[in-house]
Design a protein around this motif. Structure first.
Motif, PDB file in Angstrom:
ATOM      1  N   LYS A  73       0.846  -1.208   0.000  1.00  0.00           N
ATOM      2  CA  LYS A  73       0.000   0.000   0.000  1.00  0.00           C
ATOM      3  C   LYS A  73       0.870   1.244   0.000  1.00  0.00           C
ATOM      4  CE  LYS A  73      -4.301  -1.382   2.260  1.00  0.00           C
ATOM      5  NZ  LYS A  73      -4.964  -1.424   3.568  1.00  0.00           N
ATOM      6  N   ARG A  74       1.905   1.239   0.843  1.00  0.00           N
ATOM      7  CA  ARG A  74       2.783   2.418   0.909  1.00  0.00           C
ATOM      8  C   ARG A  74       3.467   2.665  -0.438  1.00  0.00           C
ATOM      9  NH1 ARG A  74       6.455   0.907   5.237  1.00  0.00           N
ATOM     10  NH2 ARG A  74       5.179  -0.798   5.613  1.00  0.00           N
ATOM     11  N   THR A  75       3.896   1.582  -1.082  1.00  0.00           N
ATOM     12  CA  THR A  75       4.590   1.728  -2.371  1.00  0.00           C
ATOM     13  C   THR A  75       3.636   2.228  -3.446  1.00  0.00           C
ATOM     14  OG1 THR A  75       5.942  -0.132  -1.720  1.00  0.00           O
ATOM     15  CG2 THR A  75       6.071   0.507  -4.022  1.00  0.00           C
ATOM     16  N   ILE A  76       2.417   1.705  -3.465  1.00  0.00           N
ATOM     17  CA  ILE A  76       1.452   2.136  -4.487  1.00  0.00           C
ATOM     18  C   ILE A  76       1.113   3.611  -4.302  1.00  0.00           C
ATOM     19  CG2 ILE A  76      -0.948   1.880  -5.275  1.00  0.00           C
ATOM     20  CD1 ILE A  76      -0.651  -1.072  -5.150  1.00  0.00           C
ATOM     21  N   GLU A  77       0.950   4.026  -3.040  1.00  0.00           N
ATOM     22  CA  GLU A  77       0.661   5.458  -2.800  1.00  0.00           C
ATOM     23  C   GLU A  77       1.751   6.335  -3.410  1.00  0.00           C
ATOM     24  OE1 GLU A  77       0.068   5.853   1.408  1.00  0.00           O
ATOM     25  OE2 GLU A  77      -1.806   4.690   1.239  1.00  0.00           O
ATOM     26  N   LYS A  78       3.001   5.934  -3.199  1.00  0.00           N
ATOM     27  CA  LYS A  78       4.126   6.717  -3.753  1.00  0.00           C
ATOM     28  C   LYS A  78       4.074   6.714  -5.274  1.00  0.00           C
ATOM     29  CE  LYS A  78       7.637   5.381  -0.776  1.00  0.00           C
ATOM     30  NZ  LYS A  78       8.818   4.528  -0.790  1.00  0.00           N
ATOM     31  N   ASN A  79       3.816   5.529  -5.850  1.00  0.00           N
ATOM     32  CA  ASN A  79       3.779   5.392  -7.303  1.00  0.00           C
ATOM     33  C   ASN A  79       2.641   6.178  -7.921  1.00  0.00           C
ATOM     34  OD1 ASN A  79       5.678   3.638  -8.784  1.00  0.00           O
ATOM     35  ND2 ASN A  79       5.245   2.282  -7.075  1.00  0.00           N
ATOM     36  N   GLN A  80       1.499   6.200  -7.201  1.00  0.00           N
ATOM     37  CA  GLN A  80       0.350   6.907  -7.777  1.00  0.00           C
ATOM     38  C   GLN A  80       0.612   8.395  -7.839  1.00  0.00           C
ATOM     39  OE1 GLN A  80      -2.844   5.261  -5.488  1.00  0.00           O
ATOM     40  NE2 GLN A  80      -3.672   4.219  -7.271  1.00  0.00           N
ATOM     41  N   SER A  81       1.323   8.890  -6.807  1.00  0.00           N
ATOM     42  CA  SER A  81       1.599  10.327  -6.869  1.00  0.00           C
ATOM     43  C   SER A  81       2.600  10.611  -7.989  1.00  0.00           C
ATOM     44  CB  SER A  81       2.073  10.866  -5.522  1.00  0.00           C
ATOM     45  OG  SER A  81       3.150  10.094  -5.084  1.00  0.00           O
ATOM     46  N   ALA A  82       3.412   9.601  -8.335  1.00  0.00           N
ATOM     47  CA  ALA A  82       4.337   9.800  -9.460  1.00  0.00           C
ATOM     48  C   ALA A  82       3.604   9.571 -10.792  1.00  0.00           C
ATOM     49  CB  ALA A  82       5.508   8.839  -9.342  1.00  0.00           C
ATOM     50  N   SER A  83       2.333   9.206 -10.723  1.00  0.00           N
ATOM     51  CA  SER A  83       1.434   8.913 -11.862  1.00  0.00           C
ATOM     52  C   SER A  83       1.890   7.715 -12.685  1.00  0.00           C
ATOM     53  CB  SER A  83       1.245  10.131 -12.758  1.00  0.00           C
ATOM     54  OG  SER A  83       2.207  10.134 -13.783  1.00  0.00           O
ATOM     55  N   GLY A  84       1.043   7.282 -13.592  1.00  0.00           N
ATOM     56  CA  GLY A  84       1.415   6.169 -14.449  1.00  0.00           C
ATOM     57  C   GLY A  84       0.745   4.867 -14.050  1.00  0.00           C
ATOM     58  N   ARG A  85       0.884   3.899 -14.968  1.00  0.00           N
ATOM     59  CA  ARG A  85       0.231   2.608 -14.775  1.00  0.00           C
ATOM     60  C   ARG A  85       1.103   1.694 -13.925  1.00  0.00           C
ATOM     61  NH1 ARG A  85       1.047   2.631 -20.622  1.00  0.00           N
ATOM     62  NH2 ARG A  85      -0.661   3.794 -21.584  1.00  0.00           N
ATOM     63  N   LEU A  86       0.413   0.735 -13.276  1.00  0.00           N
ATOM     64  CA  LEU A  86       1.135  -0.193 -12.394  1.00  0.00           C
ATOM     65  C   LEU A  86       1.313  -1.558 -13.033  1.00  0.00           C
ATOM     66  CD1 LEU A  86      -0.509   0.180  -8.871  1.00  0.00           C
ATOM     67  CD2 LEU A  86       1.887   0.629  -9.459  1.00  0.00           C
ATOM     68  N   LEU A  87       2.483  -2.138 -12.842  1.00  0.00           N
ATOM     69  CA  LEU A  87       2.745  -3.523 -13.230  1.00  0.00           C
ATOM     70  C   LEU A  87       3.116  -4.244 -11.940  1.00  0.00           C
ATOM     71  CD1 LEU A  87       3.489  -5.877 -15.115  1.00  0.00           C
ATOM     72  CD2 LEU A  87       5.640  -4.727 -15.616  1.00  0.00           C
ATOM     73  N   LEU A  88       2.167  -5.013 -11.405  1.00  0.00           N
ATOM     74  CA  LEU A  88       2.400  -5.695 -10.128  1.00  0.00           C
ATOM     75  C   LEU A  88       2.993  -7.076 -10.381  1.00  0.00           C
ATOM     76  CD1 LEU A  88      -0.810  -4.901  -8.022  1.00  0.00           C
ATOM     77  CD2 LEU A  88       1.444  -3.833  -7.910  1.00  0.00           C
ATOM     78  N   ASP A  89       4.122  -7.346  -9.751  1.00  0.00           N
ATOM     79  CA  ASP A  89       4.850  -8.612  -9.956  1.00  0.00           C
ATOM     80  C   ASP A  89       4.981  -9.290  -8.592  1.00  0.00           C
ATOM     81  OD1 ASP A  89       7.048 -10.373  -9.924  1.00  0.00           O
ATOM     82  OD2 ASP A  89       8.356  -9.080 -11.102  1.00  0.00           O
ATOM     83  N   GLY A  90       4.322 -10.442  -8.461  1.00  0.00           N
ATOM     84  CA  GLY A  90       4.427 -11.186  -7.192  1.00  0.00           C
ATOM     85  C   GLY A  90       3.370 -10.797  -6.183  1.00  0.00           C
ATOM     86  N   PHE A  91       2.437  -9.966  -6.571  1.00  0.00           N
ATOM     87  CA  PHE A  91       1.310  -9.577  -5.719  1.00  0.00           C
ATOM     88  C   PHE A  91       0.086  -9.384  -6.594  1.00  0.00           C
ATOM     89  CE2 PHE A  91      -1.576  -7.140  -3.250  1.00  0.00           C
ATOM     90  CZ  PHE A  91      -1.325  -7.467  -1.932  1.00  0.00           C
ATOM     91  N   PRO A  92      -1.093  -9.889  -6.226  1.00  0.00           N
ATOM     92  CA  PRO A  92      -1.378 -10.703  -5.053  1.00  0.00           C
ATOM     93  C   PRO A  92      -0.942 -12.148  -5.242  1.00  0.00           C
ATOM     94  CG  PRO A  92      -3.367 -10.428  -6.370  1.00  0.00           C
ATOM     95  CD  PRO A  92      -2.286  -9.623  -7.035  1.00  0.00           C
ATOM     96  N   ARG A  93      -0.803 -12.840  -4.116  1.00  0.00           N
ATOM     97  CA  ARG A  93      -0.413 -14.255  -4.159  1.00  0.00           C
ATOM     98  C   ARG A  93      -1.446 -15.140  -3.499  1.00  0.00           C
ATOM     99  NH1 ARG A  93       5.324 -13.395  -4.868  1.00  0.00           N
ATOM    100  NH2 ARG A  93       6.371 -15.374  -5.169  1.00  0.00           N
ATOM    101  N   THR A  94      -2.441 -14.510  -2.890  1.00  0.00           N
ATOM    102  CA  THR A  94      -3.534 -15.268  -2.255  1.00  0.00           C
ATOM    103  C   THR A  94      -4.833 -14.518  -2.568  1.00  0.00           C
ATOM    104  OG1 THR A  94      -3.394 -13.940  -0.224  1.00  0.00           O
ATOM    105  CG2 THR A  94      -2.063 -15.949  -0.278  1.00  0.00           C
ATOM    106  N   ILE A  95      -5.954 -15.252  -2.412  1.00  0.00           N
ATOM    107  CA  ILE A  95      -7.256 -14.610  -2.644  1.00  0.00           C
ATOM    108  C   ILE A  95      -7.435 -13.459  -1.649  1.00  0.00           C
ATOM    109  CG2 ILE A  95      -9.780 -14.970  -2.632  1.00  0.00           C
ATOM    110  CD1 ILE A  95      -8.764 -16.717  -4.808  1.00  0.00           C
ATOM    111  N   ALA A  96      -6.981 -13.668  -0.408  1.00  0.00           N
ATOM    112  CA  ALA A  96      -7.134 -12.608   0.606  1.00  0.00           C
ATOM    113  C   ALA A  96      -6.406 -11.340   0.152  1.00  0.00           C
ATOM    114  CB  ALA A  96      -6.588 -13.083   1.950  1.00  0.00           C
TER     115      ALA A  96
END
Ligand code: G5P
Ligand code: MG
Length: 218
Positions: A73-96
């Motif tokens: 969550k902390r990393t995404i917040e930082k990335n969102q303020s830097a704008s741009g699309r996300l490429l998530l690698d290794g997350f999520p790994r469970t349904i939860a």
């Protein structure tokens, strides 16, 4: 304005998520977030999170959801303020984890790497990394210029503790039991799921690139 199109790259350990992500970044504007890389950098720094995560990671077990989710969550917040699309690698790994992610950021497509386990076992026995930077080598596929040394810094390469044969099988078993069910989870929720089967990342990427170009131009 660029089209919002967040991706998850999903596949077994050693399936080439990091390798294909790097190729995607060379061609498309994405912020790459790898929870494995982030956790390894916490271990390197000796942070509290790193100390907690280390015992799980070194044995090839998943790190508890609450630790990974907070970090993400902390990393995404930082990335969102830097704008741009996300490429998530290794997350999520469970349904939860997928359920929590829903309230953090929308996901538009899953890139599923479908690689035979025999190929994975072969690859991981030959993987060497430069731990401080996360640069990854493979003795057969992308060997370092000088044996045992990082191309950029000349520092020694090491093997990941969880690449020991006794832990690889645990990671593959956890993937089958906990992560693979995410494919039907996302299909059921009408998220685009595209599977790429094969044994060579260079060949697979040709199709990944074609698919992404199509999706981003719609
Ligand atoms: P990670 O770091 O996410 P894994 O196990 O999911 O680790 P890994 O091992 O990083 O995945 P990869 O990224 O899918 O693999 O694959 P890669 O590194 O690109 O390629 C593997 C090797 O094959 C490399 O040496 C590469 O050069 C080579 N290669 C690639 N393509 C080819 C090819 O075509 N031919 C050949 N010959 N070789 C090729 O997670 C690590 C740990 O962190 C924790 C867990 O403990 C996890 O085990 N963690 C989490 N825990 C809970 N929840 C989460 N969300 C977590 N995320 C991480
Ligand atoms: Mg990786």
């Amino acid at each position: 304005m660029q089209k919002a199109w967040n991706l998850i790259i999903l596949g077994a350990p050693g399936g080439g998520k990091g390798t294909i992500s790097k190729k995607i970044l060379n061609k498309f504007a994405y912020n790459h977030v790898s929870t494995g890389d982030l956790l390894r950098s916490h271990i390197q720094k000796g942070s509290d999170l790193g100390k907690k995560a280390k015992t799980y990671m070194n044995q090839g077990s998943l790190v508890p959801d609450d630790l990974v989710v907070d970090m993400l969550k902390r990393t995404i917040e930082k990335n969102q303020s830097a704008s741009g699309r996300l490429l998530l690698d290794g997350f999520p790994r469970t349904i939860a984890q997928a359920e929590i992610l829903k309230s953090v950021v929308p996901i538009h497509q899953i890139i599923h790497l479908d690689i035979p386990h025999a190929e994975i076992l072969r690859r991981l026995s030959q993987r060497w990394i430069h731990a401080p930077s996360g640069r990854v080598y493979n003795l057969e596929y992308n060997p370092p210029a000088a044996e045992g040394k990082d191309d950029v810094t000349g520092e020694p390469l090491t093997q990941r503790d969880d690449d020991k044969p006794e832990f690889i099988q645990r990671r593959l078993d956890d993937y089958e039991a906990m992560t693979k069910p995410l494919l039907s989870h996302y299909k059921d929720s009408m998220t685009e799921v595209t599977s790429f089967a094969g044994t060579e990342s260079d060949v697979i990427f040709v199709d990944v690139e074609k698919t992404l170009k199509e999706m981003l131009s719609k």
